[in-house]
Design an enzyme around this catalytic site. Structure first.
Site, short mmCIF file in Angstrom:
data_model
loop_
_atom_site.label_atom_id
_atom_site.label_comp_id
_atom_site.label_asym_id
_atom_site.label_seq_id
_atom_site.Cartn_x
_atom_site.Cartn_y
_atom_site.Cartn_z
N GLU A 1 27.92 31.08 21.53
CA GLU A 1 28.30 30.19 23.08
C GLU A 1 28.16 28.69 22.38
O GLU A 1 27.55 28.20 21.57
CB GLU A 1 27.40 30.42 24.03
CG GLU A 1 25.99 30.08 23.86
CD GLU A 1 25.44 30.05 25.25
OE1 GLU A 1 25.48 29.21 26.05
OE2 GLU A 1 24.75 31.12 25.64
N SER B 1 22.98 28.19 32.80
CA SER B 1 23.95 26.97 32.89
C SER B 1 23.66 25.75 33.25
O SER B 1 22.47 25.19 33.19
CB SER B 1 25.28 27.44 33.03
OG SER B 1 26.16 26.71 32.57
#
Length: 306
Positions: free
Chosen positions: A248, A154
């Site tokens: 996502e 991330s």
């Protein structure tokens, strides 16, 4: 460039539903802008303490490049080192919160590892995290003459890119390979998946991204290439493996990164895991796909350690 779709395996629906529930809870309790930052950090560290740890990995606290962190030492390790930069939107997360994931990666790769605590927003906006990551990587490079794999998830994936670009621009030694998990590479949120996958990703939503991005940017534009490495010149970066879930909101951050890396002449492989969400690897060993993703990364890393 290879973009490969990894299909879901049959017979695992219940485990997948359980994983989605855990991911939704993690996002709501740790990444939501409505949660106090200090409270969210404490919740992530608590979760990190509760995750099961693999056998054969000794974890100790260290100081590396002036930064606190964790060292992961295997009973038997090959030459080289894994350096890990944790995710958490640049304002949450720590070496502790990601301890179990890094331990499993270290064991799978057969490498001793280091995970560092870099300065975070809102107290320390960009480029403090980059400064810290570079310091830690340089410290590892000084003492490790074998191959160095740099990884992050991330925000940590975006930070790994930004730190490598800083090293490249300074003419210094680069990591031998990058392994990026759901990297956040575009803080301007211009990728189409930010909207098209907003109802599919159980962990992240656009509000979380927007609020976290503003904390880290500290007034910079979202497309500033130092904070958003998708907009930087990517020439000369090391071979890169990207793993991302099909469901996502940062899917476009990964696919566009893969395309830009290929255009810059960088060897890149991008795996899109069907039915998976943001950062699903952190749920290893609770969901099988997380273990399989780490094992596929192991095979890829083997090629770059040879």
């Amino acid at each position: 460039m290879t973009i490969e779709h990894i299909p879901q395996r049959k017979g695992l629906r219940l485990r997948g539903l359980l994983g989605r529930r855990m991911a939704r809870k993690a996002g709501r309790e740790s990444l939501s802008p409505g949660i106090d930052v200090a409270h969210a950090r404490a919740r992530m560290d608590k979760a990190g303490r509760q995750m099961p740890m693999p056998k054969g990995v000794t974890v100790t606290t260290i100081v590396m490049g002036g930064l606190s962190g964790l060292s992961f030492t295997l009973d038997e390790a090959r030459r080289g080192r894994l350096v890990y930069l944790h995710g958490g939107g640049y304002s949450r997360g720590s070496a502790l919160s990601h301890r179990a994931l890094v331990a499993r990666m270290a064991k799978a790769f057969g490498l001793n590892a280091v995970s560092i605590n870099y300065r975070m927003a809102p107290e320390h906006p960009c480029p403090a995290a980059i400064d810290d990551a570079v310091s830690a990587i340089q410290a590892v490079m000084t003492e490790e003459k074998g191959p160095v794999i740099l990884s992050g998830d991330s925000a940590g994936g975006g930070l790994a890119l930004s730190a490598t670009l800083r090293l490249r621009d300074a003419g210094e030694r680069l990591p031998d390979a990058l392994y990026l998990i759901s990297p956040w590479t575009d803080l301007s949120m211009s990728g189409e998946s930010v909207s098209t996958k907003a109802m599919r990703d159980p962990m992240l939503n656009p509000d979380y991204l927007g609020a976290g991005g503003q904390l880290y940017l500290g007034g910079r534009p979202g497309n500033d290439p130092e904070a958003s490495p998708l907009f930087a010149d990517l020439t000369g970066l090391p071979p890169t493996l990207i793993q991302v879930g099909s469901d996502e909101i940062l899917l476009s951050d990964s696919t566009r990164l893969a395309e830009k890396l290929e255009a810059a002449g960088v060897p890149v492989d991008c795996e899109i895991w069907d039915g998976m969400w943001h950062d699903f690897q952190i749920f290893s060993p609770l969901i099988p796909e997380a273990d399989w993703a780490i094992d596929r990364a192991r095979v890829w890393v083997e090629l770059h350690l040879a």
